[in-house]
Design a protein around this motif. Structure first.
Motif, PDB file in Angstrom:
ATOM      1  N   SER A  10      27.753  44.351  43.614  1.00 16.17           N
ATOM      2  CA  SER A  10      26.599  43.890  42.825  1.00 16.17           C
ATOM      3  C   SER A  10      26.950  42.703  41.921  1.00 16.17           C
ATOM      4  O   SER A  10      26.064  42.056  41.375  1.00 16.17           O
ATOM      5  N   GLY A  11      28.236  42.417  41.759  1.00 14.30           N
ATOM      6  CA  GLY A  11      28.646  41.343  40.847  1.00 14.30           C
ATOM      7  C   GLY A  11      28.544  39.962  41.473  1.00 14.30           C
ATOM      8  O   GLY A  11      28.111  39.811  42.625  1.00 14.30           O
ATOM      9  N   GLN A  12      28.977  38.971  40.712  1.00 13.14           N
ATOM     10  CA  GLN A  12      28.936  37.578  41.194  1.00 13.14           C
ATOM     11  C   GLN A  12      29.739  37.404  42.493  1.00 13.14           C
ATOM     12  O   GLN A  12      29.220  36.976  43.537  1.00 13.14           O
ATOM     13  N   ASP A  13      31.026  37.755  42.426  1.00 11.28           N
ATOM     14  CA  ASP A  13      31.894  37.533  43.593  1.00 11.28           C
ATOM     15  C   ASP A  13      31.503  38.440  44.750  1.00 11.28           C
ATOM     16  O   ASP A  13      31.579  38.039  45.919  1.00 11.28           O
ATOM     17  N   SER A  32      28.722  50.521  44.741  1.00 15.68           N
ATOM     18  CA  SER A  32      28.321  50.335  43.349  1.00 15.68           C
ATOM     19  C   SER A  32      28.468  51.687  42.673  1.00 15.68           C
ATOM     20  O   SER A  32      28.390  52.720  43.341  1.00 15.68           O
ATOM     21  N   ARG A  33      28.662  51.687  41.336  1.00 17.45           N
ATOM     22  CA  ARG A  33      28.813  52.985  40.682  1.00 17.45           C
ATOM     23  C   ARG A  33      27.574  53.848  40.872  1.00 17.45           C
ATOM     24  O   ARG A  33      27.663  55.046  40.985  1.00 17.45           O
ATOM     25  N   GLY A  82      35.044  46.540  38.299  1.00 18.37           N
ATOM     26  CA  GLY A  82      35.728  46.781  37.032  1.00 18.37           C
ATOM     27  C   GLY A  82      35.112  45.961  35.921  1.00 18.37           C
ATOM     28  O   GLY A  82      34.360  45.012  36.173  1.00 18.37           O
ATOM     29  N   SER A  84      34.771  43.177  33.621  1.00 18.60           N
ATOM     30  CA  SER A  84      35.316  41.859  33.942  1.00 18.60           C
ATOM     31  C   SER A  84      35.271  40.850  32.783  1.00 18.60           C
ATOM     32  O   SER A  84      35.591  39.688  32.984  1.00 18.60           O
ATOM     33  N   GLU A  95      37.895  51.690  28.439  1.00 18.72           N
ATOM     34  CA  GLU A  95      37.023  51.528  29.612  1.00 18.72           C
ATOM     35  C   GLU A  95      37.570  50.422  30.531  1.00 18.72           C
ATOM     36  O   GLU A  95      37.613  50.562  31.757  1.00 18.72           O
ATOM     37  N   SER A  99      38.834  51.269  34.302  1.00 18.06           N
ATOM     38  CA  SER A  99      38.110  50.734  35.465  1.00 18.06           C
ATOM     39  C   SER A  99      38.991  49.787  36.284  1.00 18.06           C
ATOM     40  O   SER A  99      38.856  49.709  37.500  1.00 18.06           O
ATOM     41  N   TYR A 149      41.970  43.203  28.674  1.00 15.14           N
ATOM     42  CA  TYR A 149      41.605  42.882  30.064  1.00 15.14           C
ATOM     43  C   TYR A 149      42.823  42.376  30.833  1.00 15.14           C
ATOM     44  O   TYR A 149      43.116  42.826  31.946  1.00 15.14           O
ATOM     45  N   LYS A 153      44.748  43.954  34.066  1.00 16.53           N
ATOM     46  CA  LYS A 153      44.865  43.192  35.323  1.00 16.53           C
ATOM     47  C   LYS A 153      46.335  43.025  35.732  1.00 16.53           C
ATOM     48  O   LYS A 153      46.664  43.059  36.914  1.00 16.53           O
ATOM     49  N   LEU A 176      43.040  34.746  40.557  1.00 19.27           N
ATOM     50  CA  LEU A 176      41.999  33.727  40.492  1.00 19.27           C
ATOM     51  C   LEU A 176      41.803  33.206  39.075  1.00 19.27           C
ATOM     52  O   LEU A 176      41.731  33.996  38.121  1.00 19.27           O
ATOM     53  N   HIS A 179      35.988  31.179  37.777  1.00 20.22           N
ATOM     54  CA  HIS A 179      35.080  30.574  38.753  1.00 20.22           C
ATOM     55  C   HIS A 179      33.648  30.967  38.413  1.00 20.22           C
ATOM     56  O   HIS A 179      33.384  32.107  38.062  1.00 20.22           O
ATOM     57  N   ARG A 184      26.593  34.189  37.368  1.00 15.50           N
ATOM     58  CA  ARG A 184      27.339  34.667  36.204  1.00 15.50           C
ATOM     59  C   ARG A 184      26.368  35.217  35.177  1.00 15.50           C
ATOM     60  O   ARG A 184      25.378  34.566  34.854  1.00 15.50           O
TER      61      ARG A 184
HETATM   62  P1  NDP Z   1      31.214  41.019  37.782  1.00 15.40           P
HETATM   63  O1  NDP Z   1      31.290  41.561  36.396  1.00 15.40           O
HETATM   64  O2  NDP Z   1      30.085  40.114  38.141  1.00 15.40           O
HETATM   65  O3  NDP Z   1      31.183  42.253  38.821  1.00 15.40           O
HETATM   66  C1  NDP Z   1      32.039  43.343  38.702  1.00 15.40           C
HETATM   67  C2  NDP Z   1      31.337  44.592  39.223  1.00 15.40           C
HETATM   68  O4  NDP Z   1      32.152  45.710  38.881  1.00 15.40           O
HETATM   69  C3  NDP Z   1      29.994  44.857  38.597  1.00 15.40           C
HETATM   70  O5  NDP Z   1      28.945  44.326  39.366  1.00 15.40           O
HETATM   71  C4  NDP Z   1      29.919  46.395  38.501  1.00 15.40           C
HETATM   72  O6  NDP Z   1      29.299  46.934  39.669  1.00 15.40           O
HETATM   73  C5  NDP Z   1      31.352  46.792  38.481  1.00 15.40           C
HETATM   74  N1  NDP Z   1      31.712  47.150  37.098  1.00 15.40           N
HETATM   75  C6  NDP Z   1      31.377  46.549  35.956  1.00 15.40           C
HETATM   76  N2  NDP Z   1      31.882  47.183  34.890  1.00 15.40           N
HETATM   77  C7  NDP Z   1      32.533  48.233  35.393  1.00 15.40           C
HETATM   78  C8  NDP Z   1      33.235  49.285  34.789  1.00 15.40           C
HETATM   79  N3  NDP Z   1      33.366  49.387  33.481  1.00 15.40           N
HETATM   80  N4  NDP Z   1      33.767  50.204  35.607  1.00 15.40           N
HETATM   81  C9  NDP Z   1      33.645  50.095  36.943  1.00 15.40           C
HETATM   82  N5  NDP Z   1      32.968  49.115  37.571  1.00 15.40           N
HETATM   83  C10 NDP Z   1      32.425  48.190  36.787  1.00 15.40           C
HETATM   84  O7  NDP Z   1      32.623  40.325  38.096  1.00 15.40           O
HETATM   85  P2  NDP Z   1      32.930  39.029  39.012  1.00 15.40           P
HETATM   86  O8  NDP Z   1      32.172  39.155  40.275  1.00 15.40           O
HETATM   87  O9  NDP Z   1      32.822  37.811  38.189  1.00 15.40           O
HETATM   88  O10 NDP Z   1      34.480  39.238  39.302  1.00 15.40           O
HETATM   89  C11 NDP Z   1      34.946  40.063  40.357  1.00 15.40           C
HETATM   90  C12 NDP Z   1      36.346  40.545  40.037  1.00 15.40           C
HETATM   91  O11 NDP Z   1      37.204  39.410  39.903  1.00 15.40           O
HETATM   92  C13 NDP Z   1      36.463  41.331  38.736  1.00 15.40           C
HETATM   93  O12 NDP Z   1      37.456  42.306  38.889  1.00 15.40           O
HETATM   94  C14 NDP Z   1      36.946  40.279  37.739  1.00 15.40           C
HETATM   95  O13 NDP Z   1      37.646  40.877  36.669  1.00 15.40           O
HETATM   96  C15 NDP Z   1      37.827  39.429  38.624  1.00 15.40           C
HETATM   97  N6  NDP Z   1      37.995  38.042  38.205  1.00 15.40           N
HETATM   98  C16 NDP Z   1      36.896  37.270  37.989  1.00 15.40           C
HETATM   99  C17 NDP Z   1      37.042  35.955  37.598  1.00 15.40           C
HETATM  100  C18 NDP Z   1      35.858  35.059  37.391  1.00 15.40           C
HETATM  101  O14 NDP Z   1      36.025  33.946  36.891  1.00 15.40           O
HETATM  102  N7  NDP Z   1      34.654  35.470  37.775  1.00 15.40           N
HETATM  103  C19 NDP Z   1      38.377  35.357  37.407  1.00 15.40           C
HETATM  104  C20 NDP Z   1      39.461  36.241  37.756  1.00 15.40           C
HETATM  105  C21 NDP Z   1      39.263  37.535  38.117  1.00 15.40           C
HETATM  106  P3  NDP Z   1      28.348  48.248  39.582  1.00 15.40           P
HETATM  107  O15 NDP Z   1      27.648  48.221  38.263  1.00 15.40           O
HETATM  108  O16 NDP Z   1      27.424  48.041  40.734  1.00 15.40           O
HETATM  109  O17 NDP Z   1      29.238  49.417  39.744  1.00 15.40           O
END
Ligand code: NDP
Length: 322
Positions: A10-13, A32-33, A82, A84, A95, A99, A149, A153, A176, A179, A184
């Motif tokens: 569900s996230g950006q990446d 997704s959770r 996780g 992020s 948390e 995660s 964080y 990581k 990474l 990005h 976002r």
């Molecule tokens: P997002 O926050 O957009 O997406 C992360 C997803 O993880 C959420 O959609 C959610 O999905 C789930 N999530 C959020 N919080 C929690 C939590 N507390 N426990 C468990 N699941 C959780 O992140 P990005 O897409 O930007 O990034 C993807 C990954 O890459 C992440 O691990 C991030 O830390 C890492 N990263 C990102 C960078 C960036 O610039 N974007 C740079 C380097 C690393 P749902 O609610 O559906 O469960």
């Protein structure tokens, strides 16, 4: 047809990776959770919600992690889930730790348990390096994490490296650098700057309140970065890679570029608020992505001007294809 399971779809990446894998002919399953509650707005925005099967799984819960893998029967797993946000990790350290670190450990244990040749990608972060100073970080640069964080990581990175070595798993970490994209959330500084600048351009009279504008970062374009994740899993041997543009700029340059696209002078609309400074922050973050270029054949195409232009365009026209 290959099957991929994306945790954090569900996230950006997750959304951009799902689109990339669908384009490569994969069957994509996203975790997704709470898949019942999630709107999967990012998948909807990319127009691929109907093509992605979803299921519920929480990485901090071993049973649900294992059940997701058994159900999805993937050839490749991408761990993008996780907490992020670096900023939020100071407020929610436990948390964040659970995660990211426990979540990755549960995934690795589940991989051992199912004992199938599944290839595994783990989302690591440039935050692990801490302040790089003027010397760009590469895969052999030591970690000096400076936030909850980053500590989580870094621990997860070493879990992956350890399981790869000890149990011969095909497991990779992508380190990474930042990005960005219109997907976002507004809590992240790039999107906050773009959204606020666009409202100011429409005459809302707001001021952009910002933290330390002297920080130096390597900002890239998320849709390109997910291709690097996939390329790592197509190699003969598992390994870790730094993924970045190789060009770092100050936050002030980013603000200038965004406001300039809207024909505004950033100095007229921006106030530095010390309350927004973090307890500890990285002053300089620089990358050397040469290994990814040589071994993965991957190089970032977008730089600051293209990123600013694309994010402003998407903010002004939410119907724009991303
Ligand atoms: P997002 O926050 O957009 O997406 C992360 C997803 O993880 C959420 O959609 C959610 O999905 C789930 N999530 C959020 N919080 C929690 C939590 N507390 N426990 C468990 N699941 C959780 O992140 P990005 O897409 O930007 O990034 C993807 C990954 O890459 C992440 O691990 C991030 O830390 C890492 N990263 C990102 C960078 C960036 O610039 N974007 C740079 C380097 C690393 P749902 O609610 O559906 O469960």
């Amino acid at each position: 047809m290959k099957r991929a399971l994306i945790f954090g779809v569900s996230g950006q990446d997750g959304a951009y990776l799902a689109r990339w894998l669908l384009m490569q002919g994969y069957e994509v399953i996203g975790a997704s959770r709470d898949a019942e509650l999630s709107t999967f707005a990012n998948l909807q925005r990319l127009g691929i919600r109907d093509q992605v099967q979803v299921l519920s799984a929480a990485l901090n819960d071993f049973r649900s992690t294992l059940a997701a893998i058994v159900q999805a029967k993937p050839d490749e797993i991408y761990n993008l889930a996780g907490q992020s946000s670096v900023g939020l990790s100071f407020q929610q350290p436990a948390e964040t730790h659970e995660s990211i670190n426990l979540g990755t450990l549960n995934l690795l244990e589940a991989l051992r348990f199912v004992d199938r040749p599944i290839r595994f990608y783990n989302a690591s972060s440039s935050e692990c390096f801490g302040d790089t100073g003027a010397l760009p970080a590469d895969e052999s640069t030591p970690f000096r994490p400076r936030s909850p964080y980053a500590v989580a990581k870094a621990a997860a990175f070493w879990q992956v490296a350890n399981y790869r070595e000890a149990y011969d798993l095909f497991a990779c970490s992508g380190i990474l650098f930042n990005h960005e994209s219109p997907l976002r959330p507004a809590r992240f500084v790039t999107r906050k700057i773009v959204a606020t600048a666009c409202r100011i351009a429409q005459g809302c009279g707001e001021t952009l309140m910002i933290g330390n504008t002297d920080i130096v970062r390597d900002w890239g374009w998320a849709p390109e970065y997910v291709e690097a994740m996939w390329r790592m899993l197509q190699q003969d041997q598992p390994d870790d890679y730094v993924i970045a543009t190789g060009e770092s700029v100050t936050l002030q340059s980013l603000i200038e570029a965004v406001f300039a696209h809207l024909n505004l002078d950033w100095r007229d609309h921006t106030t530095v608020d010390p309350a927004l400074f973090r307890p500890t922050d990285l002053r300089e973050s620089r990358a050397n992505p040469a290994k990814a270029a040589q071994q993965l054949g991957w190089q970032a195409q977008y730089r600051l001007p293209e990123i600013a232009a694309a994010m402003v365009a998407a903010e002004r026209d939410p119907a724009l294809a991303l």
